[in-house]
Scaffold this active site. Sequence first.
Site, PDB file in Angstrom:
ATOM      1  N   CYS A 285       0.808  -1.224   0.000  1.00 33.96           N
ATOM      2  CA  CYS A 285       0.000   0.000   0.000  1.00 33.96           C
ATOM      3  C   CYS A 285       0.842   1.277   0.000  1.00 33.96           C
ATOM      4  O   CYS A 285       0.291   2.383  -0.001  1.00 33.96           O
ATOM      5  CB  CYS A 285      -0.947  -0.015   1.200  1.00 33.96           C
ATOM      6  SG  CYS A 285      -2.016  -1.470   1.204  1.00 33.96           S
ATOM      7  N   HIS A 425      -2.029   8.329   6.355  1.00 34.58           N
ATOM      8  CA  HIS A 425      -2.313   7.010   5.794  1.00 34.58           C
ATOM      9  C   HIS A 425      -3.611   6.463   6.386  1.00 34.58           C
ATOM     10  O   HIS A 425      -4.443   5.924   5.652  1.00 34.58           O
ATOM     11  CB  HIS A 425      -1.151   6.059   6.088  1.00 34.58           C
ATOM     12  CG  HIS A 425      -1.332   4.688   5.547  1.00 34.58           C
ATOM     13  ND1 HIS A 425      -1.423   4.424   4.196  1.00 34.58           N
ATOM     14  CD2 HIS A 425      -1.455   3.480   6.166  1.00 34.58           C
ATOM     15  CE1 HIS A 425      -1.580   3.131   4.008  1.00 34.58           C
ATOM     16  NE2 HIS A 425      -1.609   2.528   5.185  1.00 34.58           N
ATOM     17  N   GLU A 436       0.343   5.766  13.795  1.00 34.86           N
ATOM     18  CA  GLU A 436       0.674   6.909  12.938  1.00 34.86           C
ATOM     19  C   GLU A 436       0.379   8.227  13.655  1.00 34.86           C
ATOM     20  O   GLU A 436       1.172   9.172  13.582  1.00 34.86           O
ATOM     21  CB  GLU A 436      -0.110   6.847  11.631  1.00 34.86           C
ATOM     22  CG  GLU A 436       0.226   8.002  10.693  1.00 34.86           C
ATOM     23  CD  GLU A 436      -0.593   8.005   9.415  1.00 34.86           C
ATOM     24  OE1 GLU A 436      -0.244   8.756   8.480  1.00 34.86           O
ATOM     25  OE2 GLU A 436      -1.601   7.267   9.351  1.00 34.86           O
ATOM     26  N   LYS A 456      -9.232   8.290   3.167  1.00 35.44           N
ATOM     27  CA  LYS A 456      -9.820   6.945   3.188  1.00 35.44           C
ATOM     28  C   LYS A 456     -11.163   6.889   3.914  1.00 35.44           C
ATOM     29  O   LYS A 456     -11.913   5.917   3.749  1.00 35.44           O
ATOM     30  CB  LYS A 456      -8.840   5.959   3.825  1.00 35.44           C
ATOM     31  CG  LYS A 456      -7.558   5.742   3.023  1.00 35.44           C
ATOM     32  CD  LYS A 456      -6.645   4.754   3.713  1.00 35.44           C
ATOM     33  CE  LYS A 456      -5.355   4.556   2.938  1.00 35.44           C
ATOM     34  NZ  LYS A 456      -4.459   5.720   3.031  1.00 35.44           N
ATOM     35  N   HIS A 461      -9.738   2.179   1.205  1.00 36.39           N
ATOM     36  CA  HIS A 461      -8.299   1.999   0.989  1.00 36.39           C
ATOM     37  C   HIS A 461      -8.065   1.450  -0.414  1.00 36.39           C
ATOM     38  O   HIS A 461      -8.414   0.310  -0.713  1.00 36.39           O
ATOM     39  CB  HIS A 461      -7.754   1.040   2.046  1.00 36.39           C
ATOM     40  CG  HIS A 461      -6.266   0.968   2.100  1.00 36.39           C
ATOM     41  ND1 HIS A 461      -5.448   1.635   1.219  1.00 36.39           N
ATOM     42  CD2 HIS A 461      -5.434   0.300   2.949  1.00 36.39           C
ATOM     43  CE1 HIS A 461      -4.186   1.388   1.514  1.00 36.39           C
ATOM     44  NE2 HIS A 461      -4.151   0.575   2.560  1.00 36.39           N
ATOM     45  N   PHE A 521       2.092  -3.360   3.876  1.00 38.82           N
ATOM     46  CA  PHE A 521       2.486  -4.657   4.424  1.00 38.82           C
ATOM     47  C   PHE A 521       3.966  -4.902   4.119  1.00 38.82           C
ATOM     48  O   PHE A 521       4.441  -4.606   3.019  1.00 38.82           O
ATOM     49  CB  PHE A 521       1.661  -5.778   3.789  1.00 38.82           C
ATOM     50  CG  PHE A 521       0.270  -5.926   4.353  1.00 38.82           C
ATOM     51  CD1 PHE A 521      -0.193  -5.094   5.363  1.00 38.82           C
ATOM     52  CD2 PHE A 521      -0.582  -6.913   3.880  1.00 38.82           C
ATOM     53  CE1 PHE A 521      -1.472  -5.240   5.883  1.00 38.82           C
ATOM     54  CE2 PHE A 521      -1.868  -7.080   4.392  1.00 38.82           C
ATOM     55  CZ  PHE A 521      -2.307  -6.231   5.396  1.00 38.82           C
TER      56      PHE A 521
END
Length: 534
Positions: A285, A425, A436, A456, A461, A521
Site C-alpha cells: 500500500c 495514511h 501513525e 480513506k 483503501h 504490508f
Amino acid sequence: MAASSLVCTWIVAACMSVSSPSSSSSSSSPSLSLSKPARWARKRRLLSKALINPNTTQGDGGFISSCLSLSPCDRFSLSSSDFFAPFRSPLPRRRRRSGEAMAIAIQPSMETVTKKKPSTKQRRVVVTGMGVETPIGNNPDDFYNNLLEGVSGISEIEAFDCSNYPTRIAGEIKNFSTNGWVAPKLSKRMDRFMLYMLTAGKKALADGGITEDLMNEIDKSRCGVLIGSAMGGMKVFNDAIEALRVSYRKMNPFCVPFATTNMGSAMLAMDLGWMGPNYSISTACATSNFCILNAANHIIRGEADMMLCGGSDAVIIPIGLGGFVACRALSERNGDPAKASRPWDSGRDGFVMGEGAGVLLLEELEHAKKRGAKIYAEFLGGSFTCDAYHMTEPHPQGTGVILCIEKALSQAGVRREDVNYINAHATSTPAGDLKEYHALLHCFGKNEELRVNSTKSMIGHLLGAAGAVEAVATVQAIRTGWIHPNINLENPDEGVDTKVLVGPKKEKLDVKVALSNSFGFGGHNSSILFAPFQ
C-alpha cells in the site's frame, strides 16, 4: 593494422610458450618471490612493454629477449595447444574462486580515469497535471469537490455475488468507461487495474495541456512512466486458473503479460511513444509514494524532463475480497456502508477496500515554464524506511514512521514547523491509526496550525493506488486553500486530540507545506512533501 595485430597475437603466444633460462634459478630472478599465476601476469606486462619498445628488456631475466629472438617462422608454426598453454594453470587442479580467475585473466593495459561530474544547481520538480479514477469522481475537480462535501463512495459490492462473505461492501467504481482513452480491443483483454492506469495517465496528460501537437515536439526519450500496483492483474490471473481447470488451451494468451504489475506502465509508454525511464514498483500500500518519489528523482538527476507516476489497483473480485477477509482486516459494517471507514474513531473494525488509480504529471520546472504549463504545486521530496518488525503490524513505537518523516524533512530541506497539513495514511484499523497519530505528534506536536485528515474515510483503501489518489487530494488542498473533512469521526480514540484532526466539515487552510504518508504490508513506510509553487 589487421596484419600487425595478428603478428602481435602470435608473438604473445610464442613468448608465453618459451621457457626462460633464468626461470630455474633460485636466486637471480625476482619473479621467484611471486606465485606462479602472478609470474605469468608479470611476464605479460613485460611483454606488452617490449612490443611497444623492443629495447626495454632489462630486468626481465631473459624472458623478453628469448621471446623476441624467435624467428617469424617459429612464431607462425605454433599449434593451438602451444597458444593456450600459458593460460593453463601449472598448479595442481583445484576449484578456483571467481575473483582468482579474474585476477589471472584480466590485466588492464591502462588505468581508467573517472571524470568528476560537474556540479549543477538541483533541478526543481513541479506538478503540472493530474488524473484519477475513484469511487467518487473520475477527474481531479469532481473528486475533490466530493471530498470537500464529505461524500462517501463506499457501498454494497455489485461486481459479483458476495452474499456468503462476511464483508459485502467496498469503495467500488460503478460507472467506468474507457471510451476515447483505450482501444476497444484492449479494453476487453486488459485487467481493470491496467485500464484504470491508462485512463488516469492520459487524463493527467490532458490536464497538463499535453496536446497532440505538443506531443510531437517534446523529446520523448526524456519522458518516462513509473506507475505501480500492489496486486497487479489478479482478475486476469484468476480467470487463467479457472480456464486451466478445463484445459490450458482455454487460457487467455495474454494472461501472463497482463497480470504483471509493470505492464500498465509499459503499455502506456508504448501508446505515447515515451522512451525514458519506464518500470513499476510494488511495495504493497506504499506503492504510489515510492513511484512518485523515484519519478521525481529521475527528473532531479537529469534523466528525464517529464514523468507520469502514481499507482493503480482493482481487486474487488472474489479472490481479492476473500484474501483480505482471511486476514481479518476488513470492516464488517455491511448495514451502513457509508459509515464503515472511520479512521481514529473508537468504533472502527477494519478498513474498507477500494479501487481506482491516481497519476501525477511531474515536470522539471524550466521545462514546464518553457511550454507555458500551469503549475499546481511543487514537489519538495520524500523518503522511505522499513519497520523491519512484522509483515502486517506496525512497529509498536512507530520507529520506522518517525524515521521516515524525519528523513523526508531532511532530504527536502523543510523545517518541521513549516508543515501545517498532513494527509495521513490512516486506514481505519485499530492498531495502524494510533501508531501513525502518535508518530505525527512526536514530529509535529508543537505546530499550532497543524491539521490532519484521512481521505480513506470517504473512498476506502485503494491499496497501491492510495498514495497517488491522496497526493492528488493533497495538491488540490494546496490549490484551493480548502482541506476536506474526516467523516465518521464520532467517538475519537482515547488520547486522540481532535484539535489536530479536521472535523466533520471542510476547513479553510493556507497550506505552507503538506505531507502525505503511505505505509504497506512488509513494514514499508513512505512520506512525500508538496508545497505551493513560488
